[in-house]
Write a protein that holds these residues in place. Sequence first.
Motif, PDB file in Angstrom:
ATOM      1  N   UNK A 193       0.778  -1.229   0.000  1.00 37.68           N
ATOM      2  CA  UNK A 193       0.000   0.000   0.000  1.00 37.68           C
ATOM      3  C   UNK A 193       0.815   1.288   0.000  1.00 37.68           C
ATOM      4  N   UNK A 194       2.155   1.201   0.045  1.00 35.59           N
ATOM      5  CA  UNK A 194       2.953   2.433   0.081  1.00 35.59           C
ATOM      6  C   UNK A 194       2.908   3.182  -1.242  1.00 35.59           C
ATOM      7  N   UNK A 195       3.027   2.461  -2.342  1.00 35.94           N
ATOM      8  CA  UNK A 195       3.073   3.046  -3.683  1.00 35.94           C
ATOM      9  C   UNK A 195       2.826   1.927  -4.682  1.00 35.94           C
ATOM     10  N   UNK A 196       2.751   2.202  -5.978  1.00 38.21           N
ATOM     11  CA  UNK A 196       2.500   1.132  -6.938  1.00 38.21           C
ATOM     12  C   UNK A 196       3.607   0.079  -6.923  1.00 38.21           C
ATOM     13  N   UNK A 197       3.218  -1.183  -6.825  1.00 39.29           N
ATOM     14  CA  UNK A 197       4.156  -2.296  -6.922  1.00 39.29           C
ATOM     15  C   UNK A 197       4.362  -2.634  -8.397  1.00 39.29           C
ATOM     16  N   UNK A 198       5.623  -2.628  -8.836  1.00 42.93           N
ATOM     17  CA  UNK A 198       5.940  -2.923 -10.230  1.00 42.93           C
ATOM     18  C   UNK A 198       6.826  -4.156 -10.359  1.00 42.93           C
ATOM     19  N   UNK A 199       7.134  -4.816  -9.243  1.00 43.36           N
ATOM     20  CA  UNK A 199       8.061  -5.942  -9.258  1.00 43.36           C
ATOM     21  C   UNK A 199       7.478  -7.183  -9.893  1.00 43.36           C
ATOM     22  N   UNK A 200       8.400  -8.060 -10.333  1.00 45.99           N
ATOM     23  CA  UNK A 200       8.030  -9.357 -10.893  1.00 45.99           C
ATOM     24  C   UNK A 200       9.039 -10.380 -10.361  1.00 45.99           C
ATOM     25  N   UNK A 201       8.903 -10.718  -9.064  1.00 42.04           N
ATOM     26  CA  UNK A 201       9.859 -11.595  -8.409  1.00 42.04           C
ATOM     27  C   UNK A 201       9.111 -12.690  -7.659  1.00 42.04           C
ATOM     28  N   UNK A 202       9.827 -13.784  -7.362  1.00 39.28           N
ATOM     29  CA  UNK A 202       9.228 -14.880  -6.612  1.00 39.28           C
ATOM     30  C   UNK A 202      10.332 -15.743  -6.024  1.00 39.28           C
ATOM     31  N   UNK A 203       9.977 -16.522  -4.994  1.00 40.47           N
ATOM     32  CA  UNK A 203      10.899 -17.512  -4.435  1.00 40.47           C
ATOM     33  C   UNK A 203      10.096 -18.712  -3.963  1.00 40.47           C
ATOM     34  N   UNK A 204      10.761 -19.870  -3.958  1.00 39.30           N
ATOM     35  CA  UNK A 204      10.138 -21.117  -3.520  1.00 39.30           C
ATOM     36  C   UNK A 204      11.120 -21.848  -2.620  1.00 39.30           C
ATOM     37  N   UNK A 205      10.645 -22.284  -1.460  1.00 38.08           N
ATOM     38  CA  UNK A 205      11.457 -22.975  -0.468  1.00 38.08           C
ATOM     39  C   UNK A 205      12.707 -22.157  -0.144  1.00 38.08           C
TER      40      UNK A 205
END
Length: 417
Positions: free
Chosen positions: A292-304
Amino acid sequence: MTDWMPGNRFHLLENGEEFFPRVFECIAQAEREVLIETFILFEDKVGLRLHEVLVAAARRGVQVDLTIDGWGSPNLSDEFLGSLTAAGVRVHVFDPGPRSLRLRVFKILRRMHRKIVVIDGKLAFVGGINYSADHLADYGPEAKQDYSVEIHGPIVAAIHRFTHTALVQGLRHQRRRRWWRWRKHLRVEPDQLPHAGDAQAMFVVRDNVEHKDDIERHYRTVIRSARRRVVIANAYFFPGYRLVRELRLAARRGVQVQLILQGQPDMAIVKTAASTLYHHLLKAGVRVFEYCDRPLHGKVALVDDEWSTVGSSNLDPLSLALNLEANVFIRDRAFNAELDARLQRLVRDSCREIERETLGKVRGLDLVRSYIAFHVMRKFANWAEWLPRHAPLLKTQLDVRLATAAAKDHPLDEVAQ
């Protein structure tokens, strides 16, 4: 999919404050070649600084190729582009063409959305950050939250080769042989680059020919194998049915699944689309957080504890079925831990969790909307196959200036100068 390549090192760069200074520093140190692909380049303080370092590199003999998307970077001045080409920078425009809606309506749907930098065939950057001031915090409430990675090691050779191939395929046929002839001395093979770290890596792209679902397929595979946690931070979240199914199945078998989505979106439809999935996801045990701070533009992920990804691909119909995208997939515990720490800080300090109880029951038009959205999502990838496809075309900026001059009855030799 390609094979995992060992011996790499990744450094996470968050937002323009970390990304821009590092990229500009590396360009300033380039000795032979700079390759850049970006969806957006604006003529603001960030774009002007990029312009400055590219001109300086070209003037000292570095071969510089800058590829921009014709739709994402539409308003660059003649002076801005002309001074680049005058210095020797080769500016390529993806799919340039007439601006009339009738001629461009289908071209809008298939864009060059990648964000890649390769320097001297030895160092690369891949991520979601464009060259615009709205990636800096001092832009204000609309400043974007985003990520990129600096890459060292053999995987850089694969990124370098891909970027060259994209240029060759986009150029007019008669130029291709000449291109490879004078670029042959710049080619880099993986075994020519020393191991820089312990990370295994895979460079994966999405196109409209041979790799139409590679990025989504890799997401589904790794989510299916998850045993402890899945964390996805994605700006535009409206994935295919099969990916949503894997998220729900993972949560039901006890995996902690966190989605970090936009709470202050740059486009209202983004939140509307994602919210149609909330009931479906929360019911299965997926936890949804809105940043909610500002627009999120990231495209990241992690698994385990080992797998991560950073790139340009959103998890929405445009990125998964239409646009040209590029992600790096990483197996490295240290990088996974660093990315997780950054994302959990967002969750702790800047997100609100969506609770099932606060959503209420889905009734009336909302139920119809959710039903339609869900089934559109199921079938979109198949429908996208029927949309017109154009072969990616690159025009050098000189070509564009010549065409513009011809349209205005200007003497061509004046523009060519």
